[in-house]
Write an enzyme that holds these catalytic residues in place. Sequence first.
Site, short mmCIF file in Angstrom:
data_model
loop_
_atom_site.label_atom_id
_atom_site.label_comp_id
_atom_site.label_asym_id
_atom_site.label_seq_id
_atom_site.Cartn_x
_atom_site.Cartn_y
_atom_site.Cartn_z
N CYS A 147 34.64 38.42 35.24
CA CYS A 147 35.73 38.29 35.58
C CYS A 147 36.05 36.45 34.82
O CYS A 147 35.42 36.14 34.54
CB CYS A 147 35.29 37.21 37.33
SG CYS A 147 37.05 37.01 37.57
N HIS A 153 40.16 30.85 42.99
CA HIS A 153 39.01 31.18 42.52
C HIS A 153 37.54 29.83 43.15
O HIS A 153 38.12 28.63 43.14
CB HIS A 153 38.13 31.31 41.28
CG HIS A 153 38.69 31.98 40.17
ND1 HIS A 153 37.77 33.14 40.65
CD2 HIS A 153 39.53 32.23 39.73
CE1 HIS A 153 38.62 34.26 39.52
NE2 HIS A 153 39.45 33.59 39.14
N GLY A 160 37.58 33.49 36.83
CA GLY A 160 36.08 33.34 37.24
C GLY A 160 35.29 33.07 36.36
O GLY A 160 34.65 31.62 37.13
N CYS A 205 45.01 37.10 34.76
CA CYS A 205 43.76 37.67 34.57
C CYS A 205 43.35 37.24 33.45
O CYS A 205 43.93 37.73 32.10
CB CYS A 205 43.62 39.00 34.86
SG CYS A 205 43.18 40.29 34.39
N GLU A 264 35.84 40.16 43.07
CA GLU A 264 37.09 39.76 43.09
C GLU A 264 38.05 40.39 44.29
O GLU A 264 37.85 41.16 44.87
CB GLU A 264 37.35 40.56 41.76
CG GLU A 264 37.30 39.61 40.39
CD GLU A 264 38.56 40.46 39.36
OE1 GLU A 264 39.02 40.89 39.92
OE2 GLU A 264 37.45 40.92 38.60
N1 LIG Z 1 39.84 40.16 36.72
C1 LIG Z 1 40.53 39.21 36.53
C2 LIG Z 1 40.78 38.68 37.99
C3 LIG Z 1 41.55 38.72 38.10
C4 LIG Z 1 41.33 38.07 39.64
C5 LIG Z 1 42.04 39.17 40.77
N2 LIG Z 1 41.36 39.91 41.57
C6 LIG Z 1 43.35 38.22 41.66
O1 LIG Z 1 43.55 39.04 42.35
O2 LIG Z 1 43.31 37.10 41.62
C7 LIG Z 1 40.03 37.69 35.02
O3 LIG Z 1 38.94 38.77 34.48
O4 LIG Z 1 40.41 36.63 35.20
#
Ligand SMILES: N[C@H](CCC[C@H](N)C(=O)O)C(=O)O
Length: 274
Positions: free
Chosen positions: A220, A162, A223, A72, A211
């Site tokens: 993200c 992603h 992301g 994350c 997400e």
């Molecule tokens: N908010 C996170 C990503 C979380 C990813 C998560 N949702 C997954 O299941 O991969 C970030 O800032 O990178």
Amino acid sequence: MLNFSKYHGLGNDFIIIDGRSDNNEDYSKLAKEICHRNLGIGGDGLIIIKESHKNDIRMQIFNIDGSEAPMCGNGIRCFAKYVYENDILCKDSFIVETLAGPVKIRIIKSDGKESIIQANMGKAHYKGEGIPIGDEKGFINKEIVIDDTPIRISTIDLGNIHTVLFVDDLDKVDVDKIGPMIEKHDLFPNKTNVNFCEIIDKQNIKLVTWERGVGKTLACGTGASASAVISTLIHDTDNHITLHLPGGDVDINTENEDVYMTGPAEIICKGIYL
Ligand SMILES: N[C@H](CCC[C@H](N)C(=O)O)C(=O)O
């Protein structure tokens, strides 16, 4: 009763709990309860601090649906600020063990509520669990049909899976409708995070992320990193690029093989969860 702190990275908010002395806490169940916006504290995810036998410290991250994410980006900046400011690690560069592998952290500035932190996000992988095995370039610019409309997507693994797509006008995209359709598409046995990008120029991209296991967030980090990698690959944008997210801006540098993300982390509050 649990002591918690709440932090955010560009509006991607997390509850952080020091779990180094926990033994059998069910973090998946706790994440679903504590992240609930009405019945819990509210957050995009639950972050747990753990001892590490491989690196300086270990981070676990759970989505609001209880699933554990490998990494994350915004969360690790908040995690880094927490462990630095609570003297868990008394140094301004350290390595965090994650399910996605070791992440090198550098505290660039930390003099109060907000800190600026750089994370080495590692290398972008084009093949991996949950990612369809494409040609040697991996899953780049593949045409699929979503909502009876042909679209082109690219999927990479930057710690998390992603999927990136480019649109002409982000304001005209129904992210809440299209996001989950791609997140849960049959192509992705482990689901995927979905990044909607609008290229402004060679150094700037607008981004909104849907997400996996969370929904649409204000930012993200992984992301933004994945979007920068794909944008450079397909649209020849610069290696040093700013991603403009609803919650604010994050800098991504892809000039080396590794991807570097630099952005803020801010404390919101501390408290006791009953
Ligand atoms: N908010 C996170 C990503 C979380 C990813 C998560 N949702 C997954 O299941 O991969 C970030 O800032 O990178």
